[in-house]
Scaffold this active site. Structure first.
Site, PDB file in Angstrom:
ATOM      1  N   ARG A  89      98.100 101.887  19.464  1.00 53.28           N
ATOM      2  CA  ARG A  89      98.226 100.776  20.126  1.00 53.28           C
ATOM      3  C   ARG A  89      98.643 101.114  21.699  1.00 53.28           C
ATOM      4  O   ARG A  89      98.100 100.478  22.626  1.00 53.28           O
ATOM      5  CB  ARG A  89      99.488 100.071  19.819  1.00 53.28           C
ATOM      6  N   CYS A 143      86.355  84.575  22.368  1.00 51.09           N
ATOM      7  CA  CYS A 143      87.409  83.870  22.071  1.00 51.09           C
ATOM      8  C   CYS A 143      88.235  83.637  23.345  1.00 51.09           C
ATOM      9  O   CYS A 143      87.778  83.951  24.500  1.00 51.09           O
ATOM     10  CB  CYS A 143      88.252  84.864  21.127  1.00 51.09           C
ATOM     11  N   HIS A 144      89.044  82.585  23.021  1.00 47.44           N
ATOM     12  CA  HIS A 144      90.050  82.318  24.467  1.00 47.44           C
ATOM     13  C   HIS A 144      90.626  83.531  25.001  1.00 47.44           C
ATOM     14  O   HIS A 144      90.769  83.581  26.377  1.00 47.44           O
ATOM     15  CB  HIS A 144      90.995  81.285  24.172  1.00 47.44           C
ATOM     16  N   THR A 145      90.953  84.434  24.196  1.00 47.85           N
ATOM     17  CA  THR A 145      91.472  85.718  24.696  1.00 47.85           C
ATOM     18  C   THR A 145      90.600  86.526  25.755  1.00 47.85           C
ATOM     19  O   THR A 145      91.352  86.971  26.523  1.00 47.85           O
ATOM     20  CB  THR A 145      92.255  86.510  23.461  1.00 47.85           C
ATOM     21  N   ARG A 166      83.227  77.633  18.903  1.00 40.01           N
ATOM     22  CA  ARG A 166      82.716  78.971  19.373  1.00 40.01           C
ATOM     23  C   ARG A 166      81.321  79.350  19.874  1.00 40.01           C
ATOM     24  O   ARG A 166      80.305  78.604  19.234  1.00 40.01           O
ATOM     25  CB  ARG A 166      82.840  79.955  18.018  1.00 40.01           C
ATOM     26  N   CYS A 210     102.673 100.171   9.323  1.00 38.46           N
ATOM     27  CA  CYS A 210     101.546 100.022   7.954  1.00 38.46           C
ATOM     28  C   CYS A 210     102.710 100.401   6.773  1.00 38.46           C
ATOM     29  O   CYS A 210     102.614  99.657   5.791  1.00 38.46           O
ATOM     30  CB  CYS A 210     100.604 101.381   8.122  1.00 38.46           C
ATOM     31  N   HIS A 220      86.084  90.978  21.046  1.00 36.48           N
ATOM     32  CA  HIS A 220      86.705  91.601  20.269  1.00 36.48           C
ATOM     33  C   HIS A 220      86.710  90.754  18.865  1.00 36.48           C
ATOM     34  O   HIS A 220      87.318  90.761  18.097  1.00 36.48           O
ATOM     35  CB  HIS A 220      88.233  91.221  20.747  1.00 36.48           C
ATOM     36  N   GLU A 221      85.424  89.670  18.840  1.00 33.55           N
ATOM     37  CA  GLU A 221      85.153  88.918  17.489  1.00 33.55           C
ATOM     38  C   GLU A 221      83.800  89.493  17.276  1.00 33.55           C
ATOM     39  O   GLU A 221      82.777  88.517  17.123  1.00 33.55           O
ATOM     40  CB  GLU A 221      85.379  87.570  18.164  1.00 33.55           C
ATOM     41  N   CYS A 260      99.713  97.480  12.889  1.00 30.14           N
ATOM     42  CA  CYS A 260      99.771  99.105  13.067  1.00 30.14           C
ATOM     43  C   CYS A 260      99.814  99.377  14.446  1.00 30.14           C
ATOM     44  O   CYS A 260      98.935  99.039  15.358  1.00 30.14           O
ATOM     45  CB  CYS A 260      98.389  99.434  12.338  1.00 30.14           C
ATOM     46  N   CYS A 303      88.309  87.629  14.692  1.00 31.30           N
ATOM     47  CA  CYS A 303      89.381  87.193  15.146  1.00 31.30           C
ATOM     48  C   CYS A 303      89.968  85.854  14.874  1.00 31.30           C
ATOM     49  O   CYS A 303      90.635  85.350  13.887  1.00 31.30           O
ATOM     50  CB  CYS A 303      89.303  87.134  16.856  1.00 31.30           C
ATOM     51  N   CYS A 336      95.955 102.271   9.914  1.00 34.89           N
ATOM     52  CA  CYS A 336      95.983 103.505   9.667  1.00 34.89           C
ATOM     53  C   CYS A 336      96.507 103.853   8.267  1.00 34.89           C
ATOM     54  O   CYS A 336      96.231 104.863   7.785  1.00 34.89           O
ATOM     55  CB  CYS A 336      96.825 104.372  10.614  1.00 34.89           C
ATOM     56  N   CYS A 396     101.323 104.782   9.547  1.00 36.06           N
ATOM     57  CA  CYS A 396     102.350 104.924  10.784  1.00 36.06           C
ATOM     58  C   CYS A 396     103.703 103.999   9.805  1.00 36.06           C
ATOM     59  O   CYS A 396     103.505 103.546   8.928  1.00 36.06           O
ATOM     60  CB  CYS A 396     101.810 104.175  12.023  1.00 36.06           C
TER      61      CYS A 396
HETATM   62  P1  NAD Z   1      90.127  77.097  22.791  1.00 35.95           P
HETATM   63  O1  NAD Z   1      90.047  77.243  24.235  1.00 35.95           O
HETATM   64  O2  NAD Z   1      88.964  77.205  22.074  1.00 35.95           O
HETATM   65  O3  NAD Z   1      91.048  75.950  22.105  1.00 35.95           O
HETATM   66  C1  NAD Z   1      92.316  75.496  22.906  1.00 35.95           C
HETATM   67  C2  NAD Z   1      92.484  74.043  22.630  1.00 35.95           C
HETATM   68  O4  NAD Z   1      93.554  73.791  22.952  1.00 35.95           O
HETATM   69  C3  NAD Z   1      91.523  73.253  23.126  1.00 35.95           C
HETATM   70  O5  NAD Z   1      90.863  72.205  22.073  1.00 35.95           O
HETATM   71  C4  NAD Z   1      92.096  72.464  24.226  1.00 35.95           C
HETATM   72  O6  NAD Z   1      91.600  70.970  24.310  1.00 35.95           O
HETATM   73  C5  NAD Z   1      93.496  72.341  23.541  1.00 35.95           C
HETATM   74  N1  NAD Z   1      94.471  72.134  24.484  1.00 35.95           N
HETATM   75  C6  NAD Z   1      94.516  72.673  25.550  1.00 35.95           C
HETATM   76  N2  NAD Z   1      95.684  72.151  26.324  1.00 35.95           N
HETATM   77  C7  NAD Z   1      96.261  71.180  25.389  1.00 35.95           C
HETATM   78  C8  NAD Z   1      97.538  70.697  25.293  1.00 35.95           C
HETATM   79  N3  NAD Z   1      98.565  70.694  26.510  1.00 35.95           N
HETATM   80  N4  NAD Z   1      97.994  69.972  24.263  1.00 35.95           N
HETATM   81  C9  NAD Z   1      97.067  69.813  23.140  1.00 35.95           C
HETATM   82  N5  NAD Z   1      95.693  70.439  23.437  1.00 35.95           N
HETATM   83  C10 NAD Z   1      95.620  71.185  24.352  1.00 35.95           C
HETATM   84  O7  NAD Z   1      91.085  78.482  22.372  1.00 35.95           O
HETATM   85  P2  NAD Z   1      91.088  79.353  20.928  1.00 35.95           P
HETATM   86  O8  NAD Z   1      89.958  80.450  21.030  1.00 35.95           O
HETATM   87  O9  NAD Z   1      90.918  78.421  19.977  1.00 35.95           O
HETATM   88  O10 NAD Z   1      92.432  80.266  20.913  1.00 35.95           O
HETATM   89  C11 NAD Z   1      93.527  79.526  21.121  1.00 35.95           C
HETATM   90  C12 NAD Z   1      94.781  80.221  21.462  1.00 35.95           C
HETATM   91  O11 NAD Z   1      95.117  81.288  20.667  1.00 35.95           O
HETATM   92  C13 NAD Z   1      94.435  81.081  22.893  1.00 35.95           C
HETATM   93  O12 NAD Z   1      95.905  81.290  23.526  1.00 35.95           O
HETATM   94  C14 NAD Z   1      94.124  82.567  22.477  1.00 35.95           C
HETATM   95  O13 NAD Z   1      94.343  83.413  23.504  1.00 35.95           O
HETATM   96  C15 NAD Z   1      95.138  82.663  21.121  1.00 35.95           C
HETATM   97  N6  NAD Z   1      94.791  83.519  20.314  1.00 35.95           N
HETATM   98  C16 NAD Z   1      95.639  84.204  19.667  1.00 35.95           C
HETATM   99  C17 NAD Z   1      95.325  85.093  18.437  1.00 35.95           C
HETATM  100  C18 NAD Z   1      96.598  85.689  17.934  1.00 35.95           C
HETATM  101  O14 NAD Z   1      96.218  86.801  17.099  1.00 35.95           O
HETATM  102  N7  NAD Z   1      97.955  85.436  18.315  1.00 35.95           N
HETATM  103  C19 NAD Z   1      94.058  85.190  18.095  1.00 35.95           C
HETATM  104  C20 NAD Z   1      93.216  84.714  18.766  1.00 35.95           C
HETATM  105  C21 NAD Z   1      93.400  83.574  19.731  1.00 35.95           C
HETATM  106  N1  AHE Z   2      97.855  91.750  26.157  1.00 34.99           N
HETATM  107  C1  AHE Z   2      98.743  90.538  26.222  1.00 34.99           C
HETATM  108  C2  AHE Z   2      98.881  89.925  24.652  1.00 34.99           C
HETATM  109  C3  AHE Z   2      97.739  89.523  24.103  1.00 34.99           C
HETATM  110  C4  AHE Z   2      98.014  89.341  22.784  1.00 34.99           C
HETATM  111  O1  AHE Z   2      98.940  88.620  22.440  1.00 34.99           O
HETATM  112  N2  AHE Z   2      96.645  89.499  21.776  1.00 34.99           N
HETATM  113  C5  AHE Z   2      96.927  89.203  20.387  1.00 34.99           C
HETATM  114  C6  AHE Z   2      95.606  89.079  19.717  1.00 34.99           C
HETATM  115  S1  AHE Z   2      94.913  87.812  20.788  1.00 34.99           S
HETATM  116  C7  AHE Z   2      93.300  87.787  19.987  1.00 34.99           C
HETATM  117  O2  AHE Z   2      92.616  86.769  20.510  1.00 34.99           O
HETATM  118  C8  AHE Z   2      97.430  90.511  19.562  1.00 34.99           C
HETATM  119  O3  AHE Z   2      97.068  90.888  18.568  1.00 34.99           O
HETATM  120  N3  AHE Z   2      98.811  90.864  20.034  1.00 34.99           N
HETATM  121  C9  AHE Z   2      99.383  91.851  19.484  1.00 34.99           C
HETATM  122  C10 AHE Z   2      99.210  93.058  20.161  1.00 34.99           C
HETATM  123  O4  AHE Z   2      99.585  94.203  19.757  1.00 34.99           O
HETATM  124  O5  AHE Z   2      98.430  93.001  21.261  1.00 34.99           O
HETATM  125  C11 AHE Z   2     100.036  90.799  26.710  1.00 34.99           C
HETATM  126  O6  AHE Z   2     100.648  89.658  26.919  1.00 34.99           O
HETATM  127  O7  AHE Z   2     100.350  91.958  27.354  1.00 34.99           O
HETATM  128 ZN    ZN Z   3      90.465  86.561  19.685  1.00 32.80          ZN
HETATM  129 ZN    ZN Z   4      99.179 102.167  10.997  1.00 29.82          ZN
END
Ligand code: NAD
Ligand code: AHE
Ligand code: ZN
Ligand code: ZN
Length: 374
Positions: free
Chosen positions: A115, A45-47, A369, A103, A67-68, A111, A174, A97, A100
């Site tokens: 954390r 994943c991008h994360t 992916r 939850c 994490h995926e 949860c 994820c 859990c 908490c």
């Molecule tokens: P990825 O790199 O596969 O996809 C990102 C996409 O964004 C690419 O297609 C890229 O071309 C596009 N992009 C980049 N800059 C851009 C711009 N300025 N305008 C338009 N498009 C643009 O990433 P991913 O795995 O799909 O993850 C995406 C984001 O989501 C990451 O920041 C990741 O950390 C986050 N994420 C968050 C959670 C969550 O729970 N909140 C879960 C998973 C991933």
């Molecule tokens: N550690 C980072 C934040 C990272 C983050 O926001 N993680 C998401 C999942 S990304 C999955 O690809 C998330 O679940 N956030 C909630 C949490 O509790 O972490 C930072 O900025 O410190």
């Molecule tokens: Zn992820």
């Molecule tokens: Zn919990």
């Protein structure tokens, strides 16, 4: 029978910005309330790349990222009752859990039981189960799926249908759950609603699927990489837009296209400037923008407060708002029932030795992916 320590291969992130290195790692047996899992497959994943880059304020090295994943329970610690050896499981970076404050609130999937230690790269007892030559290696997001074996707390495992191929359903650990959940669970998009999805990686394309499943009327997909548009259209996007083709802010383009703005927007990139565009392309009075992308240390979002005063809403979501143990098994059932496909997302597969290629492909914009097969 008491489990022994296992020596296995894992991809270790020794320092920010350095490629991962395949190492022999000692994985301790699970302690009370813990489970050791043989990983069968893991998406990248991008994360993972975000943390490896050094931008993550919680980034800690040396660590085993990933994490995926999808795997099979190999050993259980004392007192574990909800999973048994041989069960198929998806590791959860957002555990459940059930007891908490979070939850019990019924208002969030976040949860907080473990954390604090999870954020420090440790198991709930404050120690690591991974070591090399006696030196601890940190866990990552409580999962560390870039290892042949990993240890997780029981509350961080979703037990899933054994007939589901782990090489595909690992993506529900994820990316796919996050994107679909953000649309269906967090925003609760309704039939006929208009949506704009910024960033068409694994997360954004899953949001496209979620929007199509929710029967959204208009699904506007935005990316700066045109090669993402074909799959986006196949999955249900009605319009594909590249901001580089316009000489005005993309929010203005979308507002014009949609008679005032969209009902919902989703930022799936982690770019704070795009987060602003995503908010400002929402319709006055009711449009809601959901932040999914993760932005680096020190970065902040901004907009004129007037945007919110006039009814737009800014919110965020982690893991699509999905409660992993009680709700993720049903995502697997829906996948098995054919409601959505996962194979479309898997543009590359590789063995653990080639894991750095997965990061290169992601940075080059060539993959949706990559899935590591163990
Ligand atoms: P990825 O790199 O596969 O996809 C990102 C996409 O964004 C690419 O297609 C890229 O071309 C596009 N992009 C980049 N800059 C851009 C711009 N300025 N305008 C338009 N498009 C643009 O990433 P991913 O795995 O799909 O993850 C995406 C984001 O989501 C990451 O920041 C990741 O950390 C986050 N994420 C968050 C959670 C969550 O729970 N909140 C879960 C998973 C991933
Ligand atoms: N550690 C980072 C934040 C990272 C983050 O926001 N993680 C998401 C999942 S990304 C999955 O690809 C998330 O679940 N956030 C909630 C949490 O509790 O972490 C930072 O900025 O410190
Ligand atoms: Zn992820
Ligand atoms: Zn919990």
């Amino acid at each position: 029978m008491t489990a022994e320590a296992i020596t296995c291969r894992a991809a270790v992130a020794w320092a920010a910005g350095e490629p991962l290195k395949i190492e022999q790692v000692l994985v301790a047996p699970p302690k009370a309330g813990e489970v050791r899992v043989k990983i069968i497959a893991s998406g990248v994943c991008h994360t993972d790349a975000f943390t490896l880059s050094g931008d993550d304020p919680e980034g800690i090295f040396p660590a085993i990222l990933g994490h995926e994943g999808g795997g099979i329970v190999e050993a259980v610690g004392e007192g574990v009752t909800s999973v048994a050896v041989g069960d198929h499981v998806i590791p959860l970076y957002t555990p459940e859990c059930g007891e908490c404050k979070f939850c019990l609130s019924g208002k969030t999937n976040l949860c907080q039981k473990i954390r604090e230690t999870q954020g420090k790269g440790l198991m709930p007892d404050g120690t690591s189960r991974f070591s090399i030559n006696g030196e601890p290696i940190y866990h990552y997001m409580g999962c560390s799926t870039f290892s042949e074996y990993t240890v997780l707390p029981e509350i961080a495992l979703a037990k899933v249908n054994k007939t589901a191929p782990l090489e595909e359903v690992c993506l529900l650990g994820c990316g796919v759950t996050t994107g679909m959940g953000a649309v269906m669970n967090t925003a609760k998009v309704q039939p006929g609603d208009s949506v704009a999805i910024f960033g068409l990686g694994g997360i954004g394309l899953s949001a496209v699927i979620g929007a199509a499943m929710a029967k959204a009327g208009r699904i506007i997909a935005i990316d700066i990489n045109d090669s993402k548009f074909e799959l986006a259209k196949q999955l249900g996007a009605t319009d594909c837009i590249n901001p580089k083709d316009y000489d005005k802010p993309i929010q203005e383009v979308i507002v014009e296209l949609t008679d005032g703005g969209v009902d919902y927007s989703f930022e799936c990139i982690g770019n704070v400037d795009v987060m602003r565009s995503a908010l400002e392309c929402c319709h006055k009075g009711w449009g809601e923008s959901v932040i999914i992308g993760v932005a680096g240390a020190g970065q902040e979002i901004s907009t004129r407060p007037f945007q919110l005063v006039t009814g737009r809403v800014w919110r965020g979501t982690a893991f699509g708002g999905v409660k992993g143990r009680s709700e993720l098994p049903d995502y697997v059932e829906r996948y098995l029932a054919g409601e959505f496909k996962l194979s479309d997302f898997i543009t590359h597969t590789m063995e653990l030795d080639a894991i750095n290629e997965a990061f290169d492909l992601m940075h080059e914009g060539k993959s949706i992916r990559s899935v590591i097969h163990f």
